[in-house]
Scaffold this motif. Structure first.
Motif, PDB file in Angstrom:
ATOM      1  N   UNK A  13      33.214  37.110  47.783  1.00  0.00           N
ATOM      2  CA  UNK A  13      32.490  38.339  47.486  1.00  0.00           C
ATOM      3  C   UNK A  13      33.372  39.263  46.651  1.00  0.00           C
ATOM      4  N   UNK A  14      32.813  39.815  45.588  1.00  0.00           N
ATOM      5  CA  UNK A  14      33.494  40.797  44.765  1.00  0.00           C
ATOM      6  C   UNK A  14      32.697  42.098  44.847  1.00  0.00           C
ATOM      7  N   UNK A  15      33.370  43.202  45.173  1.00  0.00           N
ATOM      8  CA  UNK A  15      32.667  44.473  45.313  1.00  0.00           C
ATOM      9  C   UNK A  15      33.574  45.606  44.862  1.00  0.00           C
ATOM     10  N   UNK A  28      37.568  37.341  49.531  1.00  0.00           N
ATOM     11  CA  UNK A  28      36.908  38.548  49.045  1.00  0.00           C
ATOM     12  C   UNK A  28      37.857  39.349  48.157  1.00  0.00           C
ATOM     13  N   UNK A  29      37.305  39.989  47.139  1.00  0.00           N
ATOM     14  CA  UNK A  29      38.048  40.871  46.242  1.00  0.00           C
ATOM     15  C   UNK A  29      37.342  42.228  46.255  1.00  0.00           C
ATOM     16  N   UNK A  75      41.580  40.417  49.468  1.00  0.00           N
ATOM     17  CA  UNK A  75      42.355  41.403  48.713  1.00  0.00           C
ATOM     18  C   UNK A  75      41.573  42.702  48.577  1.00  0.00           C
ATOM     19  N   UNK A  76      42.313  43.805  48.746  1.00  0.00           N
ATOM     20  CA  UNK A  76      41.705  45.123  48.536  1.00  0.00           C
ATOM     21  C   UNK A  76      42.645  45.966  47.680  1.00  0.00           C
ATOM     22  N   UNK A  77      42.110  46.543  46.624  1.00  0.00           N
ATOM     23  CA  UNK A  77      42.892  47.375  45.720  1.00  0.00           C
ATOM     24  C   UNK A  77      42.262  48.761  45.663  1.00  0.00           C
ATOM     25  N   UNK A  93      45.603  38.988  54.412  1.00  0.00           N
ATOM     26  CA  UNK A  93      45.115  40.260  53.863  1.00  0.00           C
ATOM     27  C   UNK A  93      46.173  40.848  52.949  1.00  0.00           C
ATOM     28  N   UNK A  94      45.780  41.152  51.720  1.00  0.00           N
ATOM     29  CA  UNK A  94      46.663  41.793  50.762  1.00  0.00           C
ATOM     30  C   UNK A  94      46.010  43.091  50.307  1.00  0.00           C
ATOM     31  N   UNK A  95      46.687  44.207  50.556  1.00  0.00           N
ATOM     32  CA  UNK A  95      46.152  45.494  50.165  1.00  0.00           C
ATOM     33  C   UNK A  95      47.140  46.194  49.242  1.00  0.00           C
ATOM     34  N   UNK A  96      46.624  46.799  48.179  1.00  0.00           N
ATOM     35  CA  UNK A  96      47.460  47.475  47.196  1.00  0.00           C
ATOM     36  C   UNK A  96      46.892  48.865  46.940  1.00  0.00           C
TER      37      UNK A  96
END
Length: 271
Positions: A1-3, A63-64, A96-98, A124-127
């Motif tokens: 999922x890309x959102x 997910x992105x 991933x969450x940016x 989980x990678x958060x930036x």
């Protein structure tokens, strides 16, 4: 999922009947995609508040997600999330969450998301990337729950990159979980805690908020460019929140750890 979710706030003259309050902050752009659905919350005063409502479960592996927040000159904005997020395994790729934040001259922003729970087996990678103009005010908070109750945690990597007036203010990377370097649960890491909460206040103006000292479970660091970075380690989110606020921690029983997780001591308990 890309959102992606986009929130843009600017100042505007006060509406009729609200004279004397100064310029108001109005949301001039608001859009999102599940699970990032922004909603305006009515609040008194000249600031604005937006809540991100989860429109789907997750994030799941693969997910992105992206959040873009722009605060115009002199505007005041608070952005929250409606509930905690549970990061679950999915395709085998990380979730991933940016978050991209820009605050123009004289703007103010509070970014206060609810905790992210990194379940066993999840990655989980958060930036967080922040660009600040002149005379800005910023309050950031991030809380990671390393596993659900009585289970080992997944892998979590958190990156913060913050610049003020074109100069670096804070750059740090924190990693937790099986994929992190050995010792991440030791005294130089989480000290056995399963909750890590980080808060940045910029600028740190003496007298505006109580100055908390470092204490068991809480590390307080003054930044060279101004601002105060506080990191707490605890066994539950309530205790972490109380440590951030400088309130006495409430003693809680520690659930029996799973076979793959070492015992977790209580924050502040005698060794």
């Amino acid at each position: 999922m890309h959102a992606e979710a986009v929130i843009r706030a600017e100042t505007a003259p006060p509406r009729p009947g609200r004279r004397g309050l100064g310029q108001e902050t109005r949301i001039v752009e608001l859009r999102g995609q599940a699970p990032l659905l922004p909603r305006i919350v009515a609040v008194p005063g000249t600031g604005a508040e937006v809540v991100l409502v989860g429109g789907a479960a997750g994030p799941l592996g693969g997910d992105e997600l992206a959040v873009r927040i722009e605060v115009g000159a002199g505007a005041r904005l608070t952005v929250r999330t409606a509930a905690a997020a549970v990061v679950l395994p999915g395709t085998g790729e990380p979730a991933r969450q940016r978050v991209e934040i820009t605050v123009a001259d004289g703007g103010e922003l509070d970014w206060l998301p609810e905790p992210a729970v990194v379940a066993a087996g999840a990655r989980f990678e958060t930036a967080l990337h922040v660009t600040l103009g002149r005379a800005t005010r910023l309050l950031l908070r991030e809380t990671l729950l390393l596993g659900r109750a009585a289970e080992p945690c997944g892998d979590a990597v958190s990156r913060w990159d913050i610049a003020a007036e074109g100069r670096p203010l804070l750059r740090q990377v924190s990693a937790y979980g099986p994929g992190a370097k050995p010792g991440w649960r030791g005294p130089a890491g989480t000290a056995g805690g399963t909750v890590v909460a980080t808060e940045l206040r910029f600028p740190d103006i003496p007298g505006t908020t109580p100055r908390l000292p470092s204490a068991p479970g809480r590390a307080v660091c003054e930044l060279a460019g101004g601002g105060l970075l506080t990191t707490v380690m605890a066994t539950d989110a309530l205790t972490a929140d109380r440590l951030l606020r400088g309130q006495p921690a409430v003693s809680r029983a520690v659930p029996a750890p799973s076979p793959s997780a070492p015992p977790v001591p209580l924050v502040g308990s005698p060794s």
